[in-house]
Write a protein that holds these residues in place. Structure first.
Motif, PDB file in Angstrom:
ATOM      1  N   GLU A  12     -11.021   8.728  36.170  1.00 37.22           N
ATOM      2  CA  GLU A  12     -12.240   9.365  36.684  1.00 37.22           C
ATOM      3  C   GLU A  12     -12.555  10.486  35.702  1.00 37.22           C
ATOM      4  OE1 GLU A  12     -11.817  11.222  40.558  1.00 37.22           O
ATOM      5  OE2 GLU A  12     -10.124  12.424  39.913  1.00 37.22           O
TER       6      GLU A  12
ATOM      7  N   ARG B 236     -11.274   1.696  34.347  1.00 32.91           N
ATOM      8  CA  ARG B 236     -10.461   1.238  35.474  1.00 32.91           C
ATOM      9  C   ARG B 236     -10.133  -0.228  35.290  1.00 32.91           C
ATOM     10  NH1 ARG B 236     -13.618   4.355  40.497  1.00 32.91           N
ATOM     11  NH2 ARG B 236     -13.334   6.395  39.525  1.00 32.91           N
TER      12      ARG B 236
ATOM     13  N   GLU C 214     -10.191  -2.703  36.998  1.00 31.75           N
ATOM     14  CA  GLU C 214     -10.682  -3.268  38.262  1.00 31.75           C
ATOM     15  C   GLU C 214     -10.141  -4.682  38.405  1.00 31.75           C
ATOM     16  OE1 GLU C 214     -12.351  -1.820  40.571  1.00 31.75           O
ATOM     17  OE2 GLU C 214     -13.377  -0.106  39.661  1.00 31.75           O
TER      18      GLU C 214
ATOM     19  N   GLN D 204     -17.518  -2.395  36.733  1.00 33.07           N
ATOM     20  CA  GLN D 204     -17.063  -2.672  35.377  1.00 33.07           C
ATOM     21  C   GLN D 204     -15.693  -2.064  35.152  1.00 33.07           C
ATOM     22  OE1 GLN D 204     -20.382  -1.990  32.308  1.00 33.07           O
ATOM     23  NE2 GLN D 204     -20.988  -0.813  34.075  1.00 33.07           N
TER      24      GLN D 204
ATOM     25  N   GLU E  13     -22.286   1.646  47.519  1.00 37.34           N
ATOM     26  CA  GLU E  13     -22.218   3.033  47.039  1.00 37.34           C
ATOM     27  C   GLU E  13     -22.968   3.204  45.717  1.00 37.34           C
ATOM     28  OE1 GLU E  13     -18.207   4.360  46.303  1.00 37.34           O
ATOM     29  OE2 GLU E  13     -18.895   6.111  45.181  1.00 37.34           O
ATOM     30  N   TRP E  14     -23.746   4.289  45.666  1.00 42.33           N
ATOM     31  CA  TRP E  14     -24.396   4.663  44.397  1.00 42.33           C
ATOM     32  C   TRP E  14     -23.751   5.971  43.886  1.00 42.33           C
ATOM     33  CZ3 TRP E  14     -30.474   4.349  43.828  1.00 42.33           C
ATOM     34  CH2 TRP E  14     -30.822   4.522  42.491  1.00 42.33           C
TER      35      TRP E  14
ATOM     36  N   GLU F  96     -17.669  17.850  45.229  1.00 38.18           N
ATOM     37  CA  GLU F  96     -17.913  16.939  44.112  1.00 38.18           C
ATOM     38  C   GLU F  96     -19.091  16.022  44.428  1.00 38.18           C
ATOM     39  OE1 GLU F  96     -15.165  14.118  41.597  1.00 38.18           O
ATOM     40  OE2 GLU F  96     -15.426  13.230  43.569  1.00 38.18           O
TER      41      GLU F  96
HETATM   42  N1  GAP Z   1     -14.426  11.488  40.756  1.00 33.09           N
HETATM   43  C1  GAP Z   1     -14.730  10.722  41.908  1.00 33.09           C
HETATM   44  C2  GAP Z   1     -14.873   9.314  41.645  1.00 33.09           C
HETATM   45  O1  GAP Z   1     -14.563   8.806  40.576  1.00 33.09           O
HETATM   46  P1  GAP Z   1     -15.725   7.080  42.708  1.00 33.09           P
HETATM   47  O2  GAP Z   1     -16.414   6.852  44.015  1.00 33.09           O
HETATM   48  O3  GAP Z   1     -14.501   6.269  42.405  1.00 33.09           O
HETATM   49  O4  GAP Z   1     -15.405   8.629  42.686  1.00 33.09           O
HETATM   50  C3  GAP Z   1     -17.958   7.609  41.460  1.00 33.09           C
HETATM   51  O5  GAP Z   1     -16.752   6.885  41.530  1.00 33.09           O
HETATM   52  C4  GAP Z   1     -19.102   6.712  41.033  1.00 33.09           C
HETATM   53  O6  GAP Z   1     -18.776   6.028  39.826  1.00 33.09           O
HETATM   54  C5  GAP Z   1     -19.446   5.610  42.034  1.00 33.09           C
HETATM   55  O7  GAP Z   1     -20.298   6.100  43.034  1.00 33.09           O
HETATM   56  C6  GAP Z   1     -20.139   4.591  41.151  1.00 33.09           C
HETATM   57  O8  GAP Z   1     -21.500   4.943  40.949  1.00 33.09           O
HETATM   58  C7  GAP Z   1     -19.401   4.752  39.827  1.00 33.09           C
HETATM   59  N2  GAP Z   1     -18.355   3.725  39.673  1.00 33.09           N
HETATM   60  C8  GAP Z   1     -17.121   3.744  40.220  1.00 33.09           C
HETATM   61  N3  GAP Z   1     -16.431   2.654  39.838  1.00 33.09           N
HETATM   62  C9  GAP Z   1     -17.239   1.937  39.038  1.00 33.09           C
HETATM   63  C10 GAP Z   1     -17.100   0.708  38.316  1.00 33.09           C
HETATM   64  N4  GAP Z   1     -15.966   0.021  38.318  1.00 33.09           N
HETATM   65  N5  GAP Z   1     -18.159   0.268  37.585  1.00 33.09           N
HETATM   66  C11 GAP Z   1     -19.313   0.961  37.548  1.00 33.09           C
HETATM   67  N6  GAP Z   1     -19.504   2.137  38.194  1.00 33.09           N
HETATM   68  C12 GAP Z   1     -18.485   2.619  38.931  1.00 33.09           C
END
Ligand code: GAP
Length: 454
Positions: A161, A193, A195, A205, A277-278, A317
């Motif tokens: 993050e 990540r 994923e 992604q 989630e956005w 945050e």
């Molecule tokens: N620092 C807090 C944090 O990282 P999160 O909900 O895991 O929180 C925040 O991520 C934002 O990052 C999400 O709302 C999304 O917009 C974006 N996000 C998270 N994982 C993602 C992924 N694998 N691919 C694209 N965007 C991603």
């Protein structure tokens, strides 16, 4: 920035299939699959010429709204690689996991948190009904190694993050600026990540970009600032979309809260993928600064200049994704509408003019009339100093309008025979397709007022 206002009154479109956006992105140079000539890498993408412009506009507008327009917020840009202890302190080494099961029959893999409850209870595959394996834990952090000598290399992680740099630099910012609590630090940066189920194009992604505000407060003011930023961020998203009814808040249940959050709301947007989630608004409390104090041995508490009270600041945050914004804006903006003249349907991207990758296209009515071409090229040269402008003289004027509609260009300037007589041009607006005649000298101001934020 003003709200999206160009859309016609009757504007109710069905959800756009992701495949249409993927095809448009590839065809027109917004997004390409990464390493495509080698078969691609799942969950990793490259951005093409138009994609870069759109991304930059999205980033710049966020930065303008969050950093430039707030006296109590500053920005930083931290490195992607940090000391490995950061990720122990942050809790990611221990807690940043997905729990997965595989179907013994069809071999499909599922994240437990995405399975319907009855399938978990009955231990049954939602696709074929086969038996599921025992859950396994996978850590999402991407490992990397520093150093070249085998055996002496240090294992660390690409940041999972982006916001961790902000906590690491908190004390430096306090000491090197005159910021006093309450204040915020912003950053836009890549996160990585592993994923387990990347997919849905840019939605999930493995390499992506996040924007974060970490707002540091006295614990007694936490609720007030949490509410403040929650509303502000919602309004921000509302301001850049057409379908405002597709935006809402969803509060996290106790069993889905991230390890660092005591309370969380997602700003969700509805697409063909459902409500997703956005951006997350997280009540991180003193988790981060306490943990980094503990693991680093450095005192990250803050002393109030007036009261001399010393305390660990609490953190609100707001964390969203640049790529998810990119995708949601395209899904929100894409429309195929019947041609009023009865020919093929018009594909139009109703992007906010201030975010559109190309702001104006300059088109001579005919390419074989030298005076039209020279005048149009001169206008383009003047405009490109101020905004992204394209010159186009290939094919008939109707086709050229369509090409620009499809990439969301809000204005097309046409140089015709009247231009040569009286120095005026037509300006065609993308959404309503209305045209006005404007003097060439007035053109830069006319367009700037409509395509820049202020
Ligand atoms: N620092 C807090 C944090 O990282 P999160 O909900 O895991 O929180 C925040 O991520 C934002 O990052 C999400 O709302 C999304 O917009 C974006 N996000 C998270 N994982 C993602 C992924 N694998 N691919 C694209 N965007 C991603």
């Amino acid at each position: 920035m003003t709200q999206v206002e160009n859309k016609p009154a009757a504007y109710d479109t069905p959800f756009v299939p992701i495949e249409k956006i993927v095809a448009l992105c590839k065809r027109r140079g917004f997004v390409y699959p990464n390493s495509e000539i080698y078969g691609g890498v799942s969950g990793i993408y490259d951005f093409g010429p138009l994609g870069v412009e759109l991304r930059n506009n999205i980033r710049r507008y966020w930065w303008w709204s969050m950093v430039q327009m707030n006296d109590n917020v500053v920005g930083i840009e931290g490195a992607i690689i940090t000391h490995p202890k950061v990720w122990e302190a942050s809790g990611h080494v221990e807690n940043f996991v997905d729990r997965l099961v595989d179907c013994k029959n069809c071999k499909r893999r599922f994240r437990i948190d995405q399975l319907p409850e009855e399938n978990i209870i009955q231990n049954k595959c939602p696709v074929c009904g086969g038996e599921l394996t025992e859950p396994r834990r996978f850590n999402l952090l991407m490992e990397t190694y520093l150093g070249v000598v085998e055996g002496e290399r240090m294992k660390t992680y690409l940041r999972g993050e982006a916001c961790q740099n902000i906590y690491l630099d908190f004390d430096n910012v306090v000491k090197s600026t005159r910021m006093q609590i309450p204040f915020g630090i912003c950053q836009i940066g890549k996160a990585f990540r592993n994923e387990v189920t990347p997919g849905n194009f840019l939605f999930r992604q493995r390499e992506f970009e996040q924007w974060d505000l970490q707002f540091f407060v006295h614990p007694s003011e936490m609720q007030q600032w949490f509410d403040y930023w929650k509303e502000k961020r919602f309004e921000w998203y509302e301001g850049i979309i057409n379908h405002k009814e597709r935006l809402h808040f969803r509060e996290h249940g106790p069993d889905e809260l991230a390890h660092y959050a005591k309370k969380a709301f997602d700003i969700e947007y509805q697409t063909i993928l459902g409500w997703q989630e956005w951006e997350g608004i997280h009540w991180r409390g003193d988790w981060d600064l306490s943990r980094h104090s503990e693991y680093s041995g450095q005192d990250l508490s803050y002393t109030d200049q007036n009261t001399k009270e010393r305390y660990i600041p609490w953190i609100v945050e707001t964390s969203g994704g640049v790529d998810r914004t990119f995708l949601n804006l395209l899904l929100d903006a894409y429309e195929e509408e019947p041609d009023p003249t009865g020919k093929e349907p018009r594909t139009v991207l109703r992007l906010h003019p201030m975010l559109a990758p190309v702001k104006v296209a300059v088109l001579p009515l005919q390419k074989n009339k030298e005076e039209l071409v020279t005048t149009a090229r001169d206008i383009h040269k003047t405009l490109q100093r101020l905004m992204v402008s394209q010159y186009d003289d290939v094919s008939n004027i109707g086709r050229r309008y369509r090409r620009q509609d499809e990439i969301g260009t809000p204005y097309c300037v046409t140089v015709d025979f009247q231009t040569l007589d009286d120095g005026t041009v037509t300006v065609r607006e993308r959404d309503r397709m209305t045209q006005v005649r404007i003097n060439i000298n007035e053109l830069p101001m006319y367009l700037l007022e409509r395509v820049t934020w202020q």
